[in-house]
Design a protein around this motif. Sequence first.
Motif, PDB file in Angstrom:
ATOM      1  N   GLY A  14      -9.223   8.098 -28.431  1.00  0.00           N
ATOM      2  CA  GLY A  14      -9.841   7.229 -29.401  1.00  0.00           C
ATOM      3  C   GLY A  14      -8.898   7.540 -30.476  1.00  0.00           C
ATOM      4  N   TYR A  15      -9.485   7.040 -31.905  1.00  0.00           N
ATOM      5  CA  TYR A  15      -8.774   7.372 -33.126  1.00  0.00           C
ATOM      6  C   TYR A  15      -8.181   8.714 -33.349  1.00  0.00           C
ATOM      7  CZ  TYR A  15     -10.244   2.512 -33.474  1.00  0.00           C
ATOM      8  OH  TYR A  15     -10.546   1.337 -33.384  1.00  0.00           O
ATOM      9  N   GLY A  16      -8.922   9.670 -33.535  1.00  0.00           N
ATOM     10  CA  GLY A  16      -8.617  10.905 -33.790  1.00  0.00           C
ATOM     11  C   GLY A  16      -7.653  11.321 -33.047  1.00  0.00           C
ATOM     12  N   LEU A  34      -6.064  13.756 -21.986  1.00  0.00           N
ATOM     13  CA  LEU A  34      -7.139  13.765 -21.023  1.00  0.00           C
ATOM     14  C   LEU A  34      -8.150  12.693 -21.258  1.00  0.00           C
ATOM     15  CD1 LEU A  34      -7.267  17.561 -20.188  1.00  0.00           C
ATOM     16  CD2 LEU A  34      -6.035  15.840 -18.848  1.00  0.00           C
ATOM     17  N   GLU A  35      -8.283  11.587 -20.457  1.00  0.00           N
ATOM     18  CA  GLU A  35      -9.310  10.642 -20.901  1.00  0.00           C
ATOM     19  C   GLU A  35      -9.962  10.295 -19.468  1.00  0.00           C
ATOM     20  OE1 GLU A  35     -10.412   8.694 -23.527  1.00  0.00           O
ATOM     21  OE2 GLU A  35     -11.868   7.740 -21.812  1.00  0.00           O
ATOM     22  N   MET A  36     -11.519  10.602 -19.973  1.00  0.00           N
ATOM     23  CA  MET A  36     -12.396  10.438 -18.863  1.00  0.00           C
ATOM     24  C   MET A  36     -12.521   8.757 -18.366  1.00  0.00           C
ATOM     25  SD  MET A  36     -15.892  10.697 -20.868  1.00  0.00           S
ATOM     26  CE  MET A  36     -17.092  10.020 -19.739  1.00  0.00           C
ATOM     27  N   VAL A 103     -20.474   3.609 -27.105  1.00  0.00           N
ATOM     28  CA  VAL A 103     -19.070   4.287 -27.306  1.00  0.00           C
ATOM     29  C   VAL A 103     -18.114   3.356 -26.465  1.00  0.00           C
ATOM     30  CG1 VAL A 103     -19.908   6.504 -28.103  1.00  0.00           C
ATOM     31  CG2 VAL A 103     -19.777   6.214 -25.721  1.00  0.00           C
ATOM     32  N   GLY A 104     -16.977   3.473 -26.513  1.00  0.00           N
ATOM     33  CA  GLY A 104     -15.935   2.897 -25.720  1.00  0.00           C
ATOM     34  C   GLY A 104     -15.379   3.941 -24.881  1.00  0.00           C
ATOM     35  N   ARG A 105     -15.316   3.578 -23.462  1.00  0.00           N
ATOM     36  CA  ARG A 105     -14.578   4.469 -22.472  1.00  0.00           C
ATOM     37  C   ARG A 105     -13.243   3.775 -21.866  1.00  0.00           C
ATOM     38  NH1 ARG A 105     -17.317   8.633 -23.440  1.00  0.00           N
ATOM     39  NH2 ARG A 105     -19.579   8.676 -23.069  1.00  0.00           N
ATOM     40  N   PRO A 480     -16.236   2.875 -39.524  1.00  0.00           N
ATOM     41  CA  PRO A 480     -15.645   4.038 -39.984  1.00  0.00           C
ATOM     42  C   PRO A 480     -14.350   4.472 -39.283  1.00  0.00           C
ATOM     43  CG  PRO A 480     -17.371   4.322 -38.046  1.00  0.00           C
ATOM     44  CD  PRO A 480     -17.466   2.923 -38.585  1.00  0.00           C
ATOM     45  N   PHE A 481     -13.755   3.578 -38.563  1.00  0.00           N
ATOM     46  CA  PHE A 481     -12.488   3.995 -37.874  1.00  0.00           C
ATOM     47  C   PHE A 481     -11.530   3.989 -38.576  1.00  0.00           C
ATOM     48  CE2 PHE A 481     -11.743  -0.655 -36.185  1.00  0.00           C
ATOM     49  CZ  PHE A 481     -10.564  -1.021 -36.968  1.00  0.00           C
ATOM     50  N   VAL A 482     -11.483   3.522 -39.833  1.00  0.00           N
ATOM     51  CA  VAL A 482     -10.100   3.580 -40.805  1.00  0.00           C
ATOM     52  C   VAL A 482     -10.149   5.042 -41.358  1.00  0.00           C
ATOM     53  CG1 VAL A 482      -8.891   2.851 -42.957  1.00  0.00           C
ATOM     54  CG2 VAL A 482      -9.680   1.152 -41.354  1.00  0.00           C
TER      55      VAL A 482
HETATM   56  P1  FDA Z   1     -13.684   7.381 -29.784  1.00  0.00           P
HETATM   57  O1  FDA Z   1     -15.194   7.169 -29.368  1.00  0.00           O
HETATM   58  O2  FDA Z   1     -13.079   6.456 -30.226  1.00  0.00           O
HETATM   59  O3  FDA Z   1     -13.007   7.934 -28.659  1.00  0.00           O
HETATM   60  C1  FDA Z   1     -13.247   9.125 -27.701  1.00  0.00           C
HETATM   61  C2  FDA Z   1     -12.710   9.133 -26.313  1.00  0.00           C
HETATM   62  O4  FDA Z   1     -12.870  10.199 -25.923  1.00  0.00           O
HETATM   63  C3  FDA Z   1     -13.308   7.929 -25.355  1.00  0.00           C
HETATM   64  O5  FDA Z   1     -12.360   7.203 -25.087  1.00  0.00           O
HETATM   65  C4  FDA Z   1     -14.134   8.995 -24.318  1.00  0.00           C
HETATM   66  O6  FDA Z   1     -14.186   8.205 -23.046  1.00  0.00           O
HETATM   67  C5  FDA Z   1     -13.365  10.241 -24.284  1.00  0.00           C
HETATM   68  N1  FDA Z   1     -14.158  11.356 -23.848  1.00  0.00           N
HETATM   69  C6  FDA Z   1     -15.255  11.601 -24.303  1.00  0.00           C
HETATM   70  N2  FDA Z   1     -15.676  12.764 -23.870  1.00  0.00           N
HETATM   71  C7  FDA Z   1     -14.598  13.095 -22.941  1.00  0.00           C
HETATM   72  C8  FDA Z   1     -14.340  14.234 -21.989  1.00  0.00           C
HETATM   73  N3  FDA Z   1     -15.166  15.082 -21.903  1.00  0.00           N
HETATM   74  N4  FDA Z   1     -13.081  14.239 -21.371  1.00  0.00           N
HETATM   75  C9  FDA Z   1     -12.324  13.333 -21.545  1.00  0.00           C
HETATM   76  N5  FDA Z   1     -12.413  12.188 -22.321  1.00  0.00           N
HETATM   77  C10 FDA Z   1     -13.542  12.335 -23.244  1.00  0.00           C
HETATM   78  N6  FDA Z   1     -15.859   1.032 -36.368  1.00  0.00           N
HETATM   79  C11 FDA Z   1     -15.392   0.159 -37.178  1.00  0.00           C
HETATM   80  O7  FDA Z   1     -14.519   0.877 -37.964  1.00  0.00           O
HETATM   81  N7  FDA Z   1     -15.065  -1.172 -37.149  1.00  0.00           N
HETATM   82  C12 FDA Z   1     -15.832  -1.860 -36.522  1.00  0.00           C
HETATM   83  O8  FDA Z   1     -15.583  -3.234 -36.349  1.00  0.00           O
HETATM   84  C13 FDA Z   1     -16.520  -1.237 -35.490  1.00  0.00           C
HETATM   85  N8  FDA Z   1     -17.289  -1.916 -34.330  1.00  0.00           N
HETATM   86  C14 FDA Z   1     -17.906  -1.140 -33.307  1.00  0.00           C
HETATM   87  C15 FDA Z   1     -18.206  -2.146 -32.331  1.00  0.00           C
HETATM   88  C16 FDA Z   1     -18.799  -1.334 -31.172  1.00  0.00           C
HETATM   89  C17 FDA Z   1     -19.489  -1.827 -30.128  1.00  0.00           C
HETATM   90  C18 FDA Z   1     -18.698   0.212 -31.165  1.00  0.00           C
HETATM   91  C19 FDA Z   1     -19.141   0.923 -29.780  1.00  0.00           C
HETATM   92  C20 FDA Z   1     -17.959   0.899 -31.980  1.00  0.00           C
HETATM   93  C21 FDA Z   1     -17.744   0.253 -33.283  1.00  0.00           C
HETATM   94  N9  FDA Z   1     -17.080   0.807 -34.082  1.00  0.00           N
HETATM   95  C22 FDA Z   1     -16.442   0.295 -35.460  1.00  0.00           C
HETATM   96  C23 FDA Z   1     -16.933   2.426 -34.325  1.00  0.00           C
HETATM   97  C24 FDA Z   1     -15.581   2.996 -33.695  1.00  0.00           C
HETATM   98  O9  FDA Z   1     -15.144   2.261 -32.674  1.00  0.00           O
HETATM   99  C25 FDA Z   1     -15.838   4.584 -33.675  1.00  0.00           C
HETATM  100  O10 FDA Z   1     -16.233   4.862 -34.965  1.00  0.00           O
HETATM  101  C26 FDA Z   1     -14.375   4.934 -33.296  1.00  0.00           C
HETATM  102  O11 FDA Z   1     -14.085   4.610 -32.083  1.00  0.00           O
HETATM  103  C27 FDA Z   1     -14.613   6.676 -33.208  1.00  0.00           C
HETATM  104  O12 FDA Z   1     -13.341   7.240 -32.795  1.00  0.00           O
HETATM  105  P2  FDA Z   1     -13.342   8.858 -32.228  1.00  0.00           P
HETATM  106  O13 FDA Z   1     -12.051   9.094 -32.389  1.00  0.00           O
HETATM  107  O14 FDA Z   1     -14.364   9.528 -33.089  1.00  0.00           O
HETATM  108  O15 FDA Z   1     -13.704   8.534 -30.889  1.00  0.00           O
END
Ligand code: FDA
Length: 502
Positions: A14-16, A34-36, A103-105, A480-482
């Motif tokens: 994801g973003y981070g 590593l992405e699930m 959450v996205g996968r 939050p993503f920005v």
């Molecule tokens: P993020 O969740 O993006 O990525 C984590 C990744 O790690 C995933 O791909 C997951 O599969 C993987 N993972 C998890 N556990 C694992 C493991 N044990 N082993 C391997 N991989 C693993 N925000 C915003 O700013 N504007 C918007 O318009 C929206 N709209 C929105 C709509 C919908 C439907 C959702 C679900 C979310 C939003 N968001 C949003 C929120 C935004 O998408 C969210 O805040 C960020 O994706 C979070 O980024 P992270 O880097 O924290 O993790």
Amino acid sequence: PAADRAPAVVIGSGYGAAVAALRLGQAGVRTVVLEMGRLWDTPGPDGKIFCRTIEPDQRSMWFRNRTEAPLSTFLWLDVVNRRIDPYPGVLDRVAYGDMSVYVGRGVGGGSLVNGGMAVTPRRDYFSEVLPQVDAAGMYETYFPRARRMLGVNDVDQAWFESTEWYRFSRVSRKHAHRAGLGTVFVPNVYDFDYMRREAAGEVPKSALAGEVLYGNNHGKRSLDKTYLADALATGKVTIETMSRVRAIRREAGGGYVLTVERSDDTGRVVETKEIGCGRLFLGAGSLGTTELLLRARETGALPDLHPEVGQGWGHNGNVMTARANHLWDTVGARQSTMPVLGIDDWNNPVHPVFAEIAPLPMGLEHWISLYLAITKNPERGAFVYDAATDSAKLNWTRSQNEPSVDAARSLFDRLNRANSTIYRYDLFGGNRVFADDFTYHPLGGCVLGRATDGYGRAKGCPGLYVVDGSLVPGSIGVNPFVTITALAERNMERIIQEDLAA
Ligand code: FDA
């Protein structure tokens, strides 16, 4: 020692994680991501990579027999969700009792499924939430860098005012203004030039074909097209998909060993292996990162992790609601799926709210104004490790949503009064007006400056870093993503300078 070894491993994409992968690659560090989930680059039998929101198939959700969309019914009818075959689909809904988290996968994490709204938080609120972070540096350097890298752009205002695709936004804006409420345009990572060409019939439609939530086939600059593409182009970064990290332990002589399960499309584990690394970057998102670290601490694998791991979780005060408009206030059968306007009442001294004017593209006129409200909710949840299921459980009760629901009610009651309208009761199940049982914005669990130092270095575990939304303490007042991206840029710059130079 593990058979496989890499100088750096990033968990998640994801973003981070994407920021970490790019900056490590540019620093010349060989990095394994590593992405699930899957890599979403191959068209299915219908020629499309992602399925449509209103016709979901197995690609929609993560190993489900039935979709679980946020809006469960229409006119109280069970017409929204569909039976599907279990498959590593792109959207997951993780249920913790009273609170479900979307959450996205897949490669790109949340960027694959989200609405693309790219909002920089108000500086005063950012400083209130993260007082130890130098705001000047963030607003002068890292927010602009994040916006540029993510490809943030604005809708053309003349087009917005004239196109049928944003009639729903203009109607909601008119109603907000009648109630004395201000609205603001919100940037997005969806390419608005592409959207205009969609409207003109020149290119295949995505945002104008109802696509969002289960992926966009065109137009959206998701992370696989931005940060992750650049990371791969360094030649130093590789991404392993369908690879879920289960456990983390210390390696003799420093570094970490990960237990990784690789699955096939049926969910069957086809390989369990260990990967060693010198430095470990956790970007598995608020839920994923917190669970991995909590498990490591509670099983004794990493006992020195700080007691704050698991604490300080919040849902950014998310509440969804909908209003029923008068018959003459049509919102249009045609709606773009990318929101571009918000009602900004964050200055409200009692109930600050930032409400995104959300689309509801159903291909028919429904007179519904839909909103995702972001409220200032002081309640926080905590994760606890459940040994019986080897997973993290979120302690969050329904009553903790009350501040959010009260704030949303105050704003939308005001809107309804000024426009002589009422709420919709038919959309969220149980005749509910406020959907407060799910969130799109999970934040916290490994909070910056508490579970980690001021740059995401996990306390008690040298060489282990948190880079994602789990650093943000539960609330940021806007989508939050920005913020997650900009914070990762700031922290990675420091970590590469200080920790990797040697
Ligand atoms: P993020 O969740 O993006 O990525 C984590 C990744 O790690 C995933 O791909 C997951 O599969 C993987 N993972 C998890 N556990 C694992 C493991 N044990 N082993 C391997 N991989 C693993 N925000 C915003 O700013 N504007 C918007 O318009 C929206 N709209 C929105 C709509 C919908 C439907 C959702 C679900 C979310 C939003 N968001 C949003 C929120 C935004 O998408 C969210 O805040 C960020 O994706 C979070 O980024 P992270 O880097 O924290 O993790």
